[in-house]
Motif scaffolding. Structure first.
Motif, mmCIF file in Angstrom:
data_model
loop_
_atom_site.group_PDB
_atom_site.id
_atom_site.type_symbol
_atom_site.label_atom_id
_atom_site.label_comp_id
_atom_site.label_asym_id
_atom_site.label_seq_id
_atom_site.Cartn_x
_atom_site.Cartn_y
_atom_site.Cartn_z
ATOM 1 N N PHE A 297 0.889 -1.461 0.114
ATOM 2 C CA PHE A 297 0.271 0.354 -0.015
ATOM 3 C C PHE A 297 1.119 1.638 0.129
ATOM 4 O O PHE A 297 0.418 2.609 -0.346
ATOM 5 C CB PHE A 297 -0.812 -0.275 1.325
ATOM 6 C CG PHE A 297 -1.920 -0.871 0.517
ATOM 7 C CD1 PHE A 297 -2.040 -1.753 0.030
ATOM 8 C CD2 PHE A 297 -3.160 -1.311 1.856
ATOM 9 C CE1 PHE A 297 -3.707 -2.329 -0.247
ATOM 10 C CE2 PHE A 297 -3.958 -2.079 2.225
ATOM 11 C CZ PHE A 297 -4.055 -2.598 1.013
ATOM 12 N N GLU A 298 1.972 1.711 0.686
ATOM 13 C CA GLU A 298 2.998 2.445 1.103
ATOM 14 C C GLU A 298 3.815 2.320 -0.785
ATOM 15 O O GLU A 298 3.381 3.674 -1.272
ATOM 16 C CB GLU A 298 4.556 1.897 1.513
ATOM 17 C CG GLU A 298 3.564 2.739 3.094
ATOM 18 C CD GLU A 298 4.492 2.403 3.901
ATOM 19 O OE1 GLU A 298 5.279 2.261 3.665
ATOM 20 O OE2 GLU A 298 4.752 2.206 5.260
ATOM 21 N N GLU B 220 1.268 3.915 -2.649
ATOM 22 C CA GLU B 220 0.026 5.075 -2.600
ATOM 23 C C GLU B 220 1.203 6.140 -3.465
ATOM 24 O O GLU B 220 1.061 7.164 -3.660
ATOM 25 C CB GLU B 220 -0.353 5.327 -0.906
ATOM 26 C CG GLU B 220 -1.357 4.871 -0.528
ATOM 27 C CD GLU B 220 -1.595 4.856 0.433
ATOM 28 O OE1 GLU B 220 -0.931 4.889 1.419
ATOM 29 O OE2 GLU B 220 -2.273 3.526 1.812
ATOM 30 N N GLU B 221 3.150 5.981 -2.679
ATOM 31 C CA GLU B 221 3.438 6.672 -3.515
ATOM 32 C C GLU B 221 3.949 6.922 -4.776
ATOM 33 O O GLU B 221 3.251 8.347 -5.248
ATOM 34 C CB GLU B 221 4.775 6.444 -2.388
ATOM 35 C CG GLU B 221 6.147 7.467 -2.825
ATOM 36 C CD GLU B 221 7.523 7.063 -2.655
ATOM 37 O OE1 GLU B 221 7.903 5.696 -1.530
ATOM 38 O OE2 GLU B 221 8.693 7.308 -2.858
ATOM 39 N N GLN C 26 0.388 9.267 -5.682
ATOM 40 C CA GLN C 26 1.198 10.637 -5.272
ATOM 41 C C GLN C 26 1.801 11.554 -5.988
ATOM 42 O O GLN C 26 1.975 12.446 -6.369
ATOM 43 C CB GLN C 26 1.490 11.055 -3.719
ATOM 44 C CG GLN C 26 1.223 11.944 -3.474
ATOM 45 C CD GLN C 26 1.205 12.083 -1.582
ATOM 46 O OE1 GLN C 26 2.984 10.947 -1.520
ATOM 47 N NE2 GLN C 26 1.707 12.750 -0.824
ATOM 48 N N LEU D 46 -6.663 9.506 -4.680
ATOM 49 C CA LEU D 46 -5.985 9.125 -4.045
ATOM 50 C C LEU D 46 -6.474 8.849 -2.216
ATOM 51 O O LEU D 46 -6.197 8.099 -2.180
ATOM 52 C CB LEU D 46 -4.469 10.058 -3.720
ATOM 53 C CG LEU D 46 -3.640 9.440 -2.400
ATOM 54 C CD1 LEU D 46 -2.943 7.854 -2.926
ATOM 55 C CD2 LEU D 46 -2.335 10.844 -2.229
ATOM 56 N N LYS D 47 -6.845 10.511 -1.789
ATOM 57 C CA LYS D 47 -7.382 9.922 -0.380
ATOM 58 C C LYS D 47 -8.339 8.876 -0.649
ATOM 59 O O LYS D 47 -8.418 7.793 0.468
ATOM 60 C CB LYS D 47 -7.962 11.050 -1.014
ATOM 61 C CG LYS D 47 -8.645 11.855 1.081
ATOM 62 C CD LYS D 47 -7.418 12.208 1.771
ATOM 63 C CE LYS D 47 -7.734 12.299 3.247
ATOM 64 N NZ LYS D 47 -6.386 12.308 4.101
ATOM 65 N N HIS E 199 -8.829 5.883 -2.065
ATOM 66 C CA HIS E 199 -8.083 5.245 -2.299
ATOM 67 C C HIS E 199 -6.979 4.677 -0.883
ATOM 68 O O HIS E 199 -7.347 3.584 -0.595
ATOM 69 C CB HIS E 199 -7.250 5.075 -3.684
ATOM 70 C CG HIS E 199 -6.392 3.158 -3.796
ATOM 71 N ND1 HIS E 199 -6.460 3.459 -5.429
ATOM 72 C CD2 HIS E 199 -5.829 2.482 -3.643
ATOM 73 C CE1 HIS E 199 -6.763 2.332 -5.365
ATOM 74 N NE2 HIS E 199 -5.811 1.604 -4.640
ATOM 75 N N GLN E 200 -6.259 5.948 -0.584
ATOM 76 C CA GLN E 200 -6.058 5.377 0.464
ATOM 77 C C GLN E 200 -6.461 5.126 1.945
ATOM 78 O O GLN E 200 -6.622 4.168 2.096
ATOM 79 C CB GLN E 200 -5.186 6.453 0.796
ATOM 80 C CG GLN E 200 -4.206 6.841 0.437
ATOM 81 C CD GLN E 200 -3.770 8.048 1.685
ATOM 82 O OE1 GLN E 200 -3.896 8.417 1.402
ATOM 83 N NE2 GLN E 200 -2.050 8.310 1.446
ATOM 84 N N GLN E 201 -8.000 5.775 1.620
ATOM 85 C CA GLN E 201 -9.410 5.178 2.926
ATOM 86 C C GLN E 201 -9.142 3.781 2.339
ATOM 87 O O GLN E 201 -9.924 2.583 3.536
ATOM 88 C CB GLN E 201 -10.350 5.684 2.750
ATOM 89 C CG GLN E 201 -9.880 6.964 3.640
ATOM 90 C CD GLN E 201 -10.848 8.090 2.858
ATOM 91 O OE1 GLN E 201 -12.583 8.172 2.521
ATOM 92 N NE2 GLN E 201 -11.317 9.771 3.689
ATOM 93 N N HIS F 127 -7.985 1.057 1.648
ATOM 94 C CA HIS F 127 -6.091 0.559 1.587
ATOM 95 C C HIS F 127 -6.313 0.344 3.909
ATOM 96 O O HIS F 127 -6.328 -0.708 4.073
ATOM 97 C CB HIS F 127 -5.035 1.116 1.163
ATOM 98 C CG HIS F 127 -4.681 0.984 0.175
ATOM 99 N ND1 HIS F 127 -2.968 1.427 -0.552
ATOM 100 C CD2 HIS F 127 -4.838 0.357 -1.062
ATOM 101 C CE1 HIS F 127 -3.815 1.449 -1.733
ATOM 102 N NE2 HIS F 127 -4.287 0.253 -2.274
ATOM 103 N N GLU F 128 -6.732 1.676 3.590
ATOM 104 C CA GLU F 128 -6.597 1.927 5.570
ATOM 105 C C GLU F 128 -8.062 0.160 5.799
ATOM 106 O O GLU F 128 -7.444 -0.698 7.079
ATOM 107 C CB GLU F 128 -7.485 3.398 5.710
ATOM 108 C CG GLU F 128 -5.411 3.801 6.582
ATOM 109 C CD GLU F 128 -6.104 5.490 6.272
ATOM 110 O OE1 GLU F 128 -6.837 5.272 6.742
ATOM 111 O OE2 GLU F 128 -4.907 6.325 5.586
#
Ligand code: FEO
Length: 134
Positions: free
Chosen positions: A58-59, A62-63, A66, A73-74, A76-78, A80-81
């Protein structure tokens, strides 16, 4: 015996991402084997592996998103979390002695279908511009 194979429709065409995504198929097969043979150590091994995998994959993803300026992105990050939290909850239940293997198996299969074949496709065009994949 392997229950799942990597297929072309799982591919993003971004080499680094695809090789990481293949690991999920490996975990599904490893977990399926462990369930069939009653290998509880194998099941724990997959749970720990998936937890570590989610952090690193995920890191990495996400990088890239970004750097590519991917607009969603936001959200998608959610996603993942949320997935990481669900895996962590399962690990807690497993550590408390519960057999969570079937739950984890269906969660991983669902992740392939819903996320890798779904949300991960949305960033392909943006990310390919910075990775050089064609
Ligand atoms: Fe490949 Fe968004 O996880």
């Amino acid at each position: 015996m392997a229950c799942m194979e990597w297929t072309q429709e799982l591919e993003t065409g971004i080499q680094a991402i695809d090789s990481q995504h293949r690991q999920i198929v490996n975990y599904i097969n490893e977990l399926d084997d462990a369930i069939q043979t009653g290998n509880t150590d194998g099941i724990k091994h997959v749970i720990e592996g998936v937890l570590n995998y989610t952090v690193t994959h995920f890191e990495f993803e996400e990088e890239l998103m970004q750097k590519a300026g991917f607009s969603a992105l936001k959200a998608h990050q959610q996603t993942h979390e949320f997935f990481m939290r669900k895996v962590a909850v399962l690990r807690g239940r497993s550590n408390a002695g519960e057999d969570v293997s079937s739950l984890l198996l269906s969660m991983l299969k669902g992740w392939l279908v819903n996320h890798i074949k779904g949300e991960d496709r949305d960033y392909i065009e943006s990310v390919k511009k910075i990775t050089g994949d064609s």
